[in-house]
Write an enzyme that holds these catalytic residues in place. Sequence first.
Site, PDB file in Angstrom:
ATOM      1  N   GLN A  81       0.810  -1.222   0.000  1.00 27.03           N
ATOM      2  CA  GLN A  81       0.000   0.000   0.000  1.00 27.03           C
ATOM      3  C   GLN A  81       0.843   1.273   0.000  1.00 27.03           C
ATOM      4  O   GLN A  81       0.333   2.347  -0.309  1.00 27.03           O
ATOM      5  CB  GLN A  81      -0.942  -0.011   1.211  1.00 27.03           C
ATOM      6  CG  GLN A  81      -1.988  -1.121   1.110  1.00 27.03           C
ATOM      7  CD  GLN A  81      -2.878  -1.202   2.337  1.00 27.03           C
ATOM      8  OE1 GLN A  81      -2.556  -1.911   3.275  1.00 27.03           O
ATOM      9  NE2 GLN A  81      -3.980  -0.497   2.344  1.00 27.03           N
ATOM     10  N   ASN A  97      -1.755 -10.858   8.197  1.00 20.54           N
ATOM     11  CA  ASN A  97      -2.734  -9.828   8.508  1.00 20.54           C
ATOM     12  C   ASN A  97      -4.151 -10.335   8.242  1.00 20.54           C
ATOM     13  O   ASN A  97      -4.435 -10.866   7.166  1.00 20.54           O
ATOM     14  CB  ASN A  97      -2.484  -8.599   7.624  1.00 20.54           C
ATOM     15  CG  ASN A  97      -3.429  -7.462   7.956  1.00 20.54           C
ATOM     16  OD1 ASN A  97      -3.424  -6.956   9.078  1.00 20.54           O
ATOM     17  ND2 ASN A  97      -4.259  -7.070   7.002  1.00 20.54           N
ATOM     18  N   GLU A  98      -5.009 -10.156   9.219  1.00 23.13           N
ATOM     19  CA  GLU A  98      -6.430 -10.457   9.083  1.00 23.13           C
ATOM     20  C   GLU A  98      -6.700 -11.836   8.472  1.00 23.13           C
ATOM     21  O   GLU A  98      -7.205 -11.963   7.357  1.00 23.13           O
ATOM     22  CB  GLU A  98      -7.149  -9.353   8.299  1.00 23.13           C
ATOM     23  CG  GLU A  98      -7.109  -8.043   9.074  1.00 23.13           C
ATOM     24  CD  GLU A  98      -7.928  -6.907   8.457  1.00 23.13           C
ATOM     25  OE1 GLU A  98      -8.323  -7.020   7.299  1.00 23.13           O
ATOM     26  OE2 GLU A  98      -8.162  -5.917   9.168  1.00 23.13           O
ATOM     27  N   HIS A 136       0.932  -9.246   4.448  1.00 21.65           N
ATOM     28  CA  HIS A 136      -0.213  -8.327   4.562  1.00 21.65           C
ATOM     29  C   HIS A 136      -0.946  -8.330   3.214  1.00 21.65           C
ATOM     30  O   HIS A 136      -0.722  -7.461   2.363  1.00 21.65           O
ATOM     31  CB  HIS A 136       0.254  -6.930   4.950  1.00 21.65           C
ATOM     32  CG  HIS A 136      -0.878  -6.026   5.393  1.00 21.65           C
ATOM     33  ND1 HIS A 136      -0.914  -5.383   6.610  1.00 21.65           N
ATOM     34  CD2 HIS A 136      -2.028  -5.661   4.766  1.00 21.65           C
ATOM     35  CE1 HIS A 136      -2.020  -4.669   6.715  1.00 21.65           C
ATOM     36  NE2 HIS A 136      -2.719  -4.814   5.606  1.00 21.65           N
TER      37      HIS A 136
HETATM   38  C1  BGC Z   1      -6.330  -3.770   6.252  1.00 17.18           C
HETATM   39  C2  BGC Z   1      -5.626  -2.593   5.577  1.00 17.18           C
HETATM   40  C3  BGC Z   1      -6.670  -1.659   4.996  1.00 17.18           C
HETATM   41  C4  BGC Z   1      -7.531  -1.152   6.125  1.00 17.18           C
HETATM   42  C5  BGC Z   1      -8.553  -0.114   5.735  1.00 17.18           C
HETATM   43  C6  BGC Z   1      -7.552  -3.400   7.047  1.00 17.18           C
HETATM   44  O1  BGC Z   1      -8.512  -4.364   6.849  1.00 17.18           O
HETATM   45  O2  BGC Z   1      -5.410  -4.481   7.028  1.00 17.18           O
HETATM   46  O3  BGC Z   1      -4.758  -3.085   4.614  1.00 17.18           O
HETATM   47  O4  BGC Z   1      -6.115  -0.630   4.256  1.00 17.18           O
HETATM   48  O5  BGC Z   1      -8.213  -2.232   6.714  1.00 17.18           O
HETATM   49  O6  BGC Z   1      -9.552  -0.623   4.933  1.00 17.18           O
END
Ligand code: BGC
Length: 422
Positions: free
Chosen positions: A17, A155-156, A111
Amino acid sequence: MRFSKGFLLGAATAAHQVEGNNTNSDFWVMENLTHSHFAEPSGDACDHYHRFREDIDYLKNAGLNAYRFSIEWARIEPEMGVFNETEIAHYAEVLDYCIACGIEPVVTLHHFSSPKWLIREGGWACEKTVEYFSRYCQYVVERLGDKMHYICTMNEVNMGLQLASIMERILKNMGISLQVGMKMELPKEQLAGLLEQAAAFGVADPRDIHPFMSQATKETDKLIMRAHAAARAAIKAVNPKLKVGVTLSLHHFDVLPGGEAYAAQEWDKEFMHYLPVIGQDDFIGIQNYTREIIGPDGSLPVPEGAETTQMGYEYYPEALEQVVRKVAESYKGKLFITENGLSTSDDTRRVEFIHRAITGVKSCMADGIPVVGYTYWSLLDNFEWQAGYAKTFGLIAVDRSTQIRKPKPSLLALGSYAPVTA
Ligand code: BGC
C-alpha cells in the site's frame, strides 16, 4: 494523558500500500489487467520504499515509539525458491532506522499481497502453501530476527471468511441462493476479465485463482491457520524469544433483541473458532474500524442519519473498547491493537476519533486488560486496495504527483498520548 512507559504507540502501513512498484506480487498483476476491477493501479504508491526514513522521522518527531509495517514476500522471494538478499538488506535498513529512532518495529510477514508465483502454484487453497510460507518466514527471521521483537505472521486471517459472508449477503439481497454444483452465467465483460486474469497468472481455469484476499471456504480457512501454526513454529525454532501472533479484523456487534443467536454465530466465525490455534500465540493483533448492528434477521444497515466514513462505515470509535473487552473474555494473552482508524477528508473527525478510541483503550487497561500497544491505521494516505487512492486514512497526507508529505493535526493528536519515557 500520556500512556505509561513501555506502552507501544504509533501507526501502521503495509508494504504493497505504500512502497510502490511491487511488481512481482499478485496484486500488481490484478491491478494492471485490461479488465481490472481496481479503481487504479498502485504504481509508485507513496514511494515509501525510498522515503521510509522521512516517514519514520514523522513518527519519532511526534513522540511515537512504534511502527507496524510489513515485509513483502514478493520482494524477498520473487520466484519460487529464489531468495533476494538485496531486499533483505533493504528491510534490514528499515529495521535499523527504526531502532536508531527509538521506534519498536512491529513486523507483519504477510499483509494481503503474495508473490505472483504462489497463485500459479495454487495460492491460498493449496496445501503446499503452508510449507512455502513457513520457509519464507524462516528465511526472514534467520536474517532479520535479531532486529525485532513482535511479529504478526499474517494480517487479518479472517478476511476470507468475511468476504464470503459479504458475498452471501449480496446474493441473498438479490434473491439468489447458491448451491453446490450450480452454474451461473457471467456477464461477458466479467468472463473476459476472469480469463485474462487466469492467463496472467498462468493457470488454466479462473476458478483455480486463490489470492489471500478472496472468499474463503471452511477448508481454506483451516489451511490459513495451518500456515500460521507452521510459520510460528519455524520462527520460534530460529528464535524462541520472538513474540508471534496474527491479526484479526473484528467488529463490535451491537445486538438488538432477538439477534443474540446470529451475533454469537458471527462472533464464532470472526474470532472464537480460531482460539485453539491462536490461543497459543504470544499476542493477538486486534483490528477494528466500526460496529455492526445485529437484529433477528442478521446484520442491519448503518442507522439512518448516522455519520459515515469515506468507506461507508459508521463513525463509531467506541467499537474498539467493546471489541477489546469482548476478546479479553476468552483470550488470555497480550492484546495489541494493530489497526484502528478511519478514512475521512476532514481531519478534525480523525482527531476526535483518536481521542475517543484511546479513551476506550485506557478504560480497558484501567480494568486490568493487558493491552500492550496501539498502531493507528494508517501513517500515510495510501493505496486502499480495490478502492485506490481516494480513501484517505492517513495521519500524513501524500501528494502523489510530488511525493511531498504533509502531516495532519491528527498526527499530533496521537502524539499527545506518547508514552512517558522516564
Ligand atoms: C487492512 C488494511 C486496509 C484497512 C482499511 C484493514 O482491513 O489491514 O490493509 O487498508 O483495513 O480498509
